[in-house]
Design a protein around this motif. Sequence first.
Motif, mmCIF file in Angstrom:
data_model
loop_
_atom_site.group_PDB
_atom_site.id
_atom_site.type_symbol
_atom_site.label_atom_id
_atom_site.label_comp_id
_atom_site.label_asym_id
_atom_site.label_seq_id
_atom_site.Cartn_x
_atom_site.Cartn_y
_atom_site.Cartn_z
ATOM 1 N N PHE A 106 14.874 -10.960 1.694
ATOM 2 C CA PHE A 106 16.034 -10.635 2.513
ATOM 3 C C PHE A 106 15.990 -9.206 3.067
ATOM 4 N N ALA A 107 15.860 -8.215 2.189
ATOM 5 C CA ALA A 107 15.902 -6.817 2.650
ATOM 6 C C ALA A 107 14.723 -5.982 2.158
ATOM 7 N N GLY A 108 13.747 -6.611 1.475
ATOM 8 C CA GLY A 108 12.531 -5.872 1.222
ATOM 9 C C GLY A 108 12.152 -5.535 -0.198
ATOM 10 N N SER A 109 12.458 -6.375 -1.184
ATOM 11 C CA SER A 109 11.948 -6.117 -2.534
ATOM 12 C C SER A 109 10.432 -5.966 -2.512
ATOM 13 N N THR A 110 9.776 -6.815 -1.719
ATOM 14 C CA THR A 110 8.325 -6.722 -1.562
ATOM 15 C C THR A 110 7.948 -5.995 -0.274
ATOM 16 N N LEU A 111 8.578 -6.350 0.840
ATOM 17 C CA LEU A 111 8.174 -5.835 2.148
ATOM 18 C C LEU A 111 8.403 -4.335 2.299
ATOM 19 N N VAL A 112 9.309 -3.767 1.526
ATOM 20 C CA VAL A 112 9.533 -2.322 1.537
ATOM 21 C C VAL A 112 9.120 -1.709 0.196
ATOM 22 N N HIS A 113 9.742 -2.175 -0.879
ATOM 23 C CA HIS A 113 9.576 -1.494 -2.169
ATOM 24 C C HIS A 113 8.207 -1.729 -2.797
ATOM 25 N N SER A 114 7.750 -2.965 -2.809
ATOM 26 C CA SER A 114 6.422 -3.196 -3.374
ATOM 27 C C SER A 114 5.319 -2.659 -2.472
ATOM 28 N N VAL A 115 5.560 -2.621 -1.167
ATOM 29 C CA VAL A 115 4.585 -2.003 -0.268
ATOM 30 C C VAL A 115 4.361 -0.545 -0.680
ATOM 31 N N GLY A 116 5.446 0.160 -0.949
ATOM 32 C CA GLY A 116 5.324 1.525 -1.449
ATOM 33 C C GLY A 116 4.804 1.570 -2.868
ATOM 34 N N GLY A 117 5.211 0.601 -3.683
ATOM 35 C CA GLY A 117 4.812 0.579 -5.088
ATOM 36 C C GLY A 117 3.322 0.372 -5.291
ATOM 37 N N TRP A 118 2.714 -0.517 -4.497
ATOM 38 C CA TRP A 118 1.271 -0.740 -4.607
ATOM 39 C C TRP A 118 0.508 0.533 -4.255
ATOM 40 N N ALA A 119 0.942 1.204 -3.204
ATOM 41 C CA ALA A 119 0.289 2.458 -2.818
ATOM 42 C C ALA A 119 0.464 3.518 -3.897
ATOM 43 N N ALA A 120 1.647 3.566 -4.502
ATOM 44 C CA ALA A 120 1.887 4.523 -5.576
ATOM 45 C C ALA A 120 0.963 4.267 -6.758
ATOM 46 N N LEU A 121 0.774 3.006 -7.105
ATOM 47 C CA LEU A 121 -0.104 2.655 -8.230
ATOM 48 C C LEU A 121 -1.542 3.091 -7.957
ATOM 49 N N ILE A 122 -2.048 2.799 -6.762
ATOM 50 C CA ILE A 122 -3.413 3.192 -6.405
ATOM 51 C C ILE A 122 -3.538 4.717 -6.403
ATOM 52 N N ALA A 123 -2.522 5.392 -5.885
ATOM 53 C CA ALA A 123 -2.566 6.850 -5.769
ATOM 54 C C ALA A 123 -2.599 7.534 -7.139
ATOM 55 N N ILE A 124 -1.759 7.090 -8.078
ATOM 56 C CA ILE A 124 -1.751 7.763 -9.376
ATOM 57 C C ILE A 124 -3.016 7.443 -10.174
ATOM 58 N N TYR A 125 -3.622 6.292 -9.893
ATOM 59 C CA TYR A 125 -4.899 5.974 -10.534
ATOM 60 C C TYR A 125 -5.989 6.915 -10.029
ATOM 61 N N LEU A 126 -6.049 7.130 -8.719
ATOM 62 C CA LEU A 126 -7.073 7.992 -8.139
ATOM 63 C C LEU A 126 -6.835 9.471 -8.446
ATOM 64 N N LEU A 127 -5.569 9.866 -8.533
ATOM 65 C CA LEU A 127 -5.231 11.261 -8.798
ATOM 66 C C LEU A 127 -5.472 11.672 -10.245
ATOM 67 N N GLY A 128 -5.160 10.776 -11.160
ATOM 68 C CA GLY A 128 -5.196 11.127 -12.572
ATOM 69 C C GLY A 128 -3.875 11.755 -12.990
ATOM 70 N N PRO A 129 -3.662 11.904 -14.297
ATOM 71 C CA PRO A 129 -2.394 12.433 -14.796
ATOM 72 C C PRO A 129 -2.273 13.943 -14.635
ATOM 73 N N ARG A 130 -1.041 14.428 -14.701
ATOM 74 C CA ARG A 130 -0.800 15.870 -14.696
ATOM 75 C C ARG A 130 -1.376 16.509 -15.956
ATOM 76 N N ILE A 131 -1.701 17.769 -15.856
ATOM 77 C CA ILE A 131 -2.211 18.516 -17.007
ATOM 78 C C ILE A 131 -1.155 18.491 -18.118
ATOM 79 N N GLY A 132 -1.562 18.072 -19.305
ATOM 80 C CA GLY A 132 -0.660 18.053 -20.445
ATOM 81 C C GLY A 132 0.126 16.778 -20.638
ATOM 82 N N LYS A 133 -0.002 15.833 -19.712
ATOM 83 C CA LYS A 133 0.772 14.593 -19.833
ATOM 84 C C LYS A 133 0.302 13.758 -21.016
#
Length: 416
Positions: A171-198
């Motif tokens: 209807f308003a984007g659970s997947t088309l908006v939020h998961s679109v951003g969520g998938w990119a966020a998951l890939i990004a934090i995997y490639l970036l690695g954790p913050r120092i001390g996390k």
Amino acid sequence: MDTGLFTANNVWMMICTALVFFMHLGFSLLEIGLTRQKNTINILFKNIFIICLGVLLYYLGGFNLMYPGAFNGYLGFAGLGLEAPILADGSLDLAYNEGYTYWTDFLFQAMFAATAATIVSGAVAERIKLGGFMIFTLFYVGLVYPIVGSWQWGGGFLSTLGGENGGFHDFAGSTLVHSVGGWAALIAIYLLGPRIGKFGKDGKANAIPGHNLPLATAGVLILWMGWFGFNGGSVLSADPAATSIVLVTTCLAAAAGGAGAFIFSTLKHKNYDLTMMLNGILGGLVGITAGADLMGPTEAIAIGFLAGIIIVYGVALLDKLKLDDPVGAVAVHLICGIWGTLAVGLLGTKAGLSQFIYQLSGVAIIGLFCSISAFIILISIKKLSGIRVTKEEEVEGLDIHEHGMDAYADFRLNQY
């Protein structure tokens, strides 16, 4: 054309546009509140950049990529810029989209466009290079989001799965908006690695407290209010019956999400965790977004409550996988986005096995496309210029190194 209804639809859509725009303030306050003060300006800069460039990119090509008119169902483009539909007599077709203007439609949809990148902003906070993030935003908001949107909202192949009576429903984007951003966020934090001390040498996650929980709380309340425009505007009219039930299901799911996260985080951690409750509210909102128009009040509460539980265990899962998400964006937007999308096949007026299969297919197709796209964009940036700041920059703070200023003048705490 009923002039009164036409005016009412436009006024309602404009109010909803303003509410969705206001959500960007909510995202900004939430992100800075849950992170350290030495990175405040950096996070605010990213959010301002996203909304400015997001609107311009959507004007330049995103709108016509997402709504190309007649196309093959997979990829279409109606041209650069905005060109309002003109009638045979040369006058502007004010009601080109069943009751509201072309201009209203563009502006409302433009407010959605930047949200995907905003979701990523929170997940990668405190250690991504600003230049790399800006380049990523240009490609992801300018190309990936509109293409995915066209598959459903632009009349593409997802909307016609199973023929005229079937189809993926978001209807308003659970997947088309939020998961679109969520998938990119998951890939990004995997490639970036954790913050120092996390994560310690033993692999256990260490808490890195945010510097201003009052701001984070204000951000969530602003987002809750803005969601009335996000979902309410997606009715695409001022119809009283359709709009009112969407607002009710949206609000109940948010409240239930907060309650579910509160109860289960308290049972799990033996304390009253405000941040879990805040993310539970957001999880409930994301969860109901796919089916807000199909659910009754009890079903909305069930979706929201389960989203709140998902938040608690989703955050724990990310820690176990050693994926560092400072604001819980992946748990909120990706995991709860998937849950809300699948819930359309389990609850509400379209529930059934065939609908569940359509929903699952949509989640899988969009997830695969977004993950691959985000990976290609980010790995390219990583190879060309790098995406992570230096150890010195991360320790001392991005505000000083990338912006040359402090968010709080004469009140700097060196947090390492």
